[in-house]
Design a protein around this motif. Structure first.
Motif, short mmCIF file in Angstrom:
data_model
loop_
_atom_site.label_atom_id
_atom_site.label_comp_id
_atom_site.label_asym_id
_atom_site.label_seq_id
_atom_site.Cartn_x
_atom_site.Cartn_y
_atom_site.Cartn_z
N GLY A 299 0.76 -1.22 -0.13
CA GLY A 299 0.12 -0.07 -0.04
C GLY A 299 0.88 1.15 0.17
O GLY A 299 1.90 1.26 0.45
N PHE A 300 0.12 2.50 -0.57
CA PHE A 300 1.03 3.75 -0.49
C PHE A 300 -0.05 4.88 -0.60
O PHE A 300 -1.19 4.48 -0.80
CB PHE A 300 1.80 3.80 -1.77
CG PHE A 300 1.30 3.63 -3.07
CD1 PHE A 300 0.62 4.62 -3.66
CD2 PHE A 300 0.96 2.43 -3.67
CE1 PHE A 300 0.11 4.70 -4.91
CE2 PHE A 300 0.30 2.24 -4.89
CZ PHE A 300 -0.33 3.55 -5.72
N GLY A 301 0.48 6.09 -0.01
CA GLY A 301 -0.15 7.25 -0.03
C GLY A 301 -0.30 7.77 -1.31
O GLY A 301 0.79 8.20 -1.98
N VAL A 302 -1.29 8.16 -1.92
CA VAL A 302 -1.42 9.00 -3.33
C VAL A 302 -0.79 10.20 -3.12
O VAL A 302 -0.09 10.67 -4.04
CB VAL A 302 -2.89 9.02 -3.78
CG1 VAL A 302 -3.07 9.59 -5.07
CG2 VAL A 302 -3.36 7.53 -3.97
N GLU A 303 -1.22 10.93 -2.19
CA GLU A 303 -0.66 12.32 -1.82
C GLU A 303 1.04 12.03 -1.93
O GLU A 303 1.54 12.98 -2.41
CB GLU A 303 -0.86 12.92 -0.73
CG GLU A 303 -2.53 13.59 -0.78
CD GLU A 303 -3.54 12.46 -0.61
OE1 GLU A 303 -4.77 12.80 -0.50
OE2 GLU A 303 -3.29 10.98 -0.42
N ARG A 304 1.59 11.22 -1.19
CA ARG A 304 3.03 11.10 -1.29
C ARG A 304 3.64 10.95 -2.77
O ARG A 304 4.44 11.57 -2.82
CB ARG A 304 3.28 9.90 -0.24
CG ARG A 304 4.66 9.58 -0.23
CD ARG A 304 5.43 10.42 0.77
NE ARG A 304 6.91 9.69 1.03
CZ ARG A 304 7.90 10.49 1.66
NH1 ARG A 304 7.48 11.72 1.93
NH2 ARG A 304 8.79 9.78 1.88
N PHE A 305 2.95 10.06 -3.44
CA PHE A 305 3.34 10.10 -4.87
C PHE A 305 3.37 11.29 -5.76
O PHE A 305 4.08 11.65 -6.63
CB PHE A 305 2.65 8.95 -5.65
CG PHE A 305 3.39 7.60 -5.27
CD1 PHE A 305 3.85 7.23 -4.31
CD2 PHE A 305 3.15 6.62 -6.35
CE1 PHE A 305 4.14 5.83 -3.95
CE2 PHE A 305 3.75 5.37 -6.06
CZ PHE A 305 4.15 4.92 -4.94
N ALA A 306 2.06 11.93 -5.27
CA ALA A 306 1.90 13.16 -6.04
C ALA A 306 3.00 14.17 -5.77
O ALA A 306 3.66 15.15 -6.60
CB ALA A 306 0.68 13.78 -5.52
N MET A 307 3.25 14.62 -4.13
CA MET A 307 4.18 15.44 -3.96
C MET A 307 5.73 15.09 -4.55
O MET A 307 6.37 15.98 -4.87
CB MET A 307 4.41 15.47 -2.39
CG MET A 307 3.16 15.97 -1.92
SD MET A 307 3.24 15.98 0.05
CE MET A 307 4.27 17.26 0.33
N VAL A 308 6.22 13.97 -4.67
CA VAL A 308 7.23 13.39 -5.20
C VAL A 308 7.42 13.75 -6.84
O VAL A 308 7.98 14.46 -7.21
CB VAL A 308 7.79 11.82 -5.05
CG1 VAL A 308 9.13 11.47 -5.54
CG2 VAL A 308 7.87 11.80 -3.47
N LEU A 309 6.46 13.18 -7.55
CA LEU A 309 6.39 13.39 -8.94
C LEU A 309 6.19 14.76 -9.47
O LEU A 309 6.90 15.22 -10.36
CB LEU A 309 5.24 12.38 -9.55
CG LEU A 309 5.45 10.98 -9.29
CD1 LEU A 309 4.36 10.04 -9.65
CD2 LEU A 309 6.67 10.56 -10.37
N HIS A 310 5.26 15.50 -8.77
CA HIS A 310 4.97 16.85 -9.20
C HIS A 310 6.20 18.06 -8.51
O HIS A 310 5.82 18.94 -8.59
CB HIS A 310 3.50 17.33 -8.81
CG HIS A 310 2.76 16.51 -9.65
ND1 HIS A 310 2.72 16.26 -11.12
CD2 HIS A 310 1.81 15.53 -9.53
CE1 HIS A 310 1.97 15.36 -11.67
NE2 HIS A 310 1.13 15.07 -10.78
N GLN A 311 6.88 17.41 -7.27
CA GLN A 311 7.75 18.55 -6.71
C GLN A 311 6.96 19.42 -5.89
O GLN A 311 7.20 20.65 -6.05
CB GLN A 311 8.81 18.84 -7.60
CG GLN A 311 9.46 17.99 -8.35
CD GLN A 311 10.63 18.57 -9.25
OE1 GLN A 311 10.95 19.82 -8.92
NE2 GLN A 311 11.49 17.66 -10.01
N LEU A 312 5.90 18.75 -5.06
CA LEU A 312 5.41 19.68 -4.19
C LEU A 312 5.78 20.11 -2.73
O LEU A 312 6.45 19.01 -2.56
CB LEU A 312 3.80 19.34 -4.26
CG LEU A 312 3.05 18.94 -5.47
CD1 LEU A 312 1.67 18.42 -5.08
CD2 LEU A 312 2.83 20.07 -6.24
N ASP A 313 5.83 21.33 -2.41
CA ASP A 313 6.42 21.46 -1.01
C ASP A 313 5.41 21.28 0.36
O ASP A 313 5.75 21.35 1.21
CB ASP A 313 6.90 22.70 -1.18
CG ASP A 313 5.88 24.03 -1.44
OD1 ASP A 313 5.02 23.77 -1.66
OD2 ASP A 313 6.15 25.02 -1.18
N ASP A 314 4.02 21.23 -0.45
CA ASP A 314 3.10 21.30 0.88
C ASP A 314 1.73 20.60 0.32
O ASP A 314 1.22 20.66 -0.76
CB ASP A 314 2.38 22.81 0.97
CG ASP A 314 1.82 22.69 2.61
OD1 ASP A 314 0.96 21.88 2.96
OD2 ASP A 314 2.09 23.93 3.25
#
Length: 329
Positions: A299-314
């Motif tokens: 299992g994994f967190g979708v927000e975690r992947f989004a922050m990494v792939l889109h380089q989000l800071d928050d």
């Protein structure tokens, strides 16, 4: 010339005038009935032919046919003209001016979280998995007990839970859907479960009380940890590219052995998901024979992947509905 001759001539002229002034198809149909019906005017005139001298009947009969044919021709021509006029009026009323500018409606875009979910599901469906969903409100049994977490289990402290009146709760992970799925089916099975989950986390740049998870489950005879590793490696390769990954020993109450998976991203090791072989107690809870079947889950967190792939800071940016942010995707 007989009286019937005169009546036929008058009838022909009268019909011609009435048909010419007719405005609607309904009026025209009424005229047809008035002249050609069983009790119509032409029928009444012809009914008097029996009183004629036998020598006059053929001539009057021929004249009556000419009058009848002339009236019918006038009716047909008028019907065609009225139908054409009706069609033209309809075309005029429904005309679309293609030169006028249309109403602009900006095209929507996929939200970054939905984009990650769609991408992950496409990968696992391509690997033979079936997508499943379940309720956000769960019972304690499906959220904890069936997943090898009895009431006094210390692992419950790892998930600060929203409890509801009546003994229910908001699910802390999507694992309950896997329990429900197994209860209704026999192995072999492969299922991928996306969904929203809830935990009483303090909201900050990397945590939220409501977020999204995707979990996978495979059950069959003879599945091994190497099958789990191969599945995870292929998923991460398609999601992030061909990057180094590593498995670290970890602990989850519903898998044994368990592992955390790290990905080398921009020169650093980044934890991306948890996984492991399904604990035999979980199989017993759903009626599977743990001596016959094995399985693995991750299992994994979708927000975690989004922050990494889109380089989000928050993490809060993906929930703010700020169009200046969302239009970038």
């Amino acid at each position: 010339m007989t009286q019937i001759d005169t009546q036929l001539q008058d009838l022909r002229q009268k019909a011609q005038d009435e048909i010419a002034t007719c405005d609607t198809l309904d009026q025209l149909e009424q005229l047809r009935i008035n002249y050609f019906g069983k009790k119509g005017q032409l029928s009444q005139v012809l009914g008097a032919m029996g009183k004629l001298d036998p020598s006059e009947r053929p001539r009057v009969g021929a004249m009556a046919n000419e009058v009848k044919q002339a009236i019918q021709t006038d009716l047909d021509n008028k019907r065609t003209a009225l139908q054409a006029a009706q069609l033209e009026a309809q075309l005029q009323s429904e005309t679309l001016d293609v030169t006028m500018p249309g109403i602009y409606r900006p095209q929507g875009q996929i939200h970054p979280l939905n984009g990650i979910i769609d991408r992950a599901l496409d990968i696992f469906v391509g690997l033979g998995y079936t997508v499943a969903t379940g309720p956000d409100m769960e019972s304690d049994y499906y959220n904890f007990e069936a997943l090898n977490m009895p009431p006094d289990h210390p692992a419950r402290d790892m998930q600060d839970t929203f409890y509801l009146p009546g003994g229910n709760l908001l699910r802390t992970h999507t694992s309950p859907v896997q329990i429900r799925y197994m209860e209704q089916r026999k192995p072999p099975l492969r299922v991928i479960v996306p969904g929203r989950v809830y935990r009483r986390d303090s909201v900050d740049a990397t945590h939220a009380a409501v977020f999204h998870q995707i979990e996978l489950l495979a059950v069959d005879e003879g599945l091994r940890f190497s099958d789990l590793k191969g599945t995870i490696k292929e998923f991460l390769r398609q999601m992030f590219g061909d990057l180094p990954i590593r498995f670290r020993a970890s602990y989850f109450p519903f898998t044994e052995p368990s592992a955390e998976v790290d990905l080398q991203w921009q020169g650093k090791w980044l934890e991306v998901l948890g996984c492991g072989m399904v604990d035999p107690n979980v199989f017993q809870a759903v009626g599977y024979d743990p001596e016959k079947y094995t399985g693995f889950a991750a299992g994994f967190g979708v927000e975690r992947f989004a922050m990494v792939l889109h380089q989000l800071d928050d993490i809060r940016r993906v929930y703010a509905s700020d169009l200046r942010f969302l239009r970038q995707f």
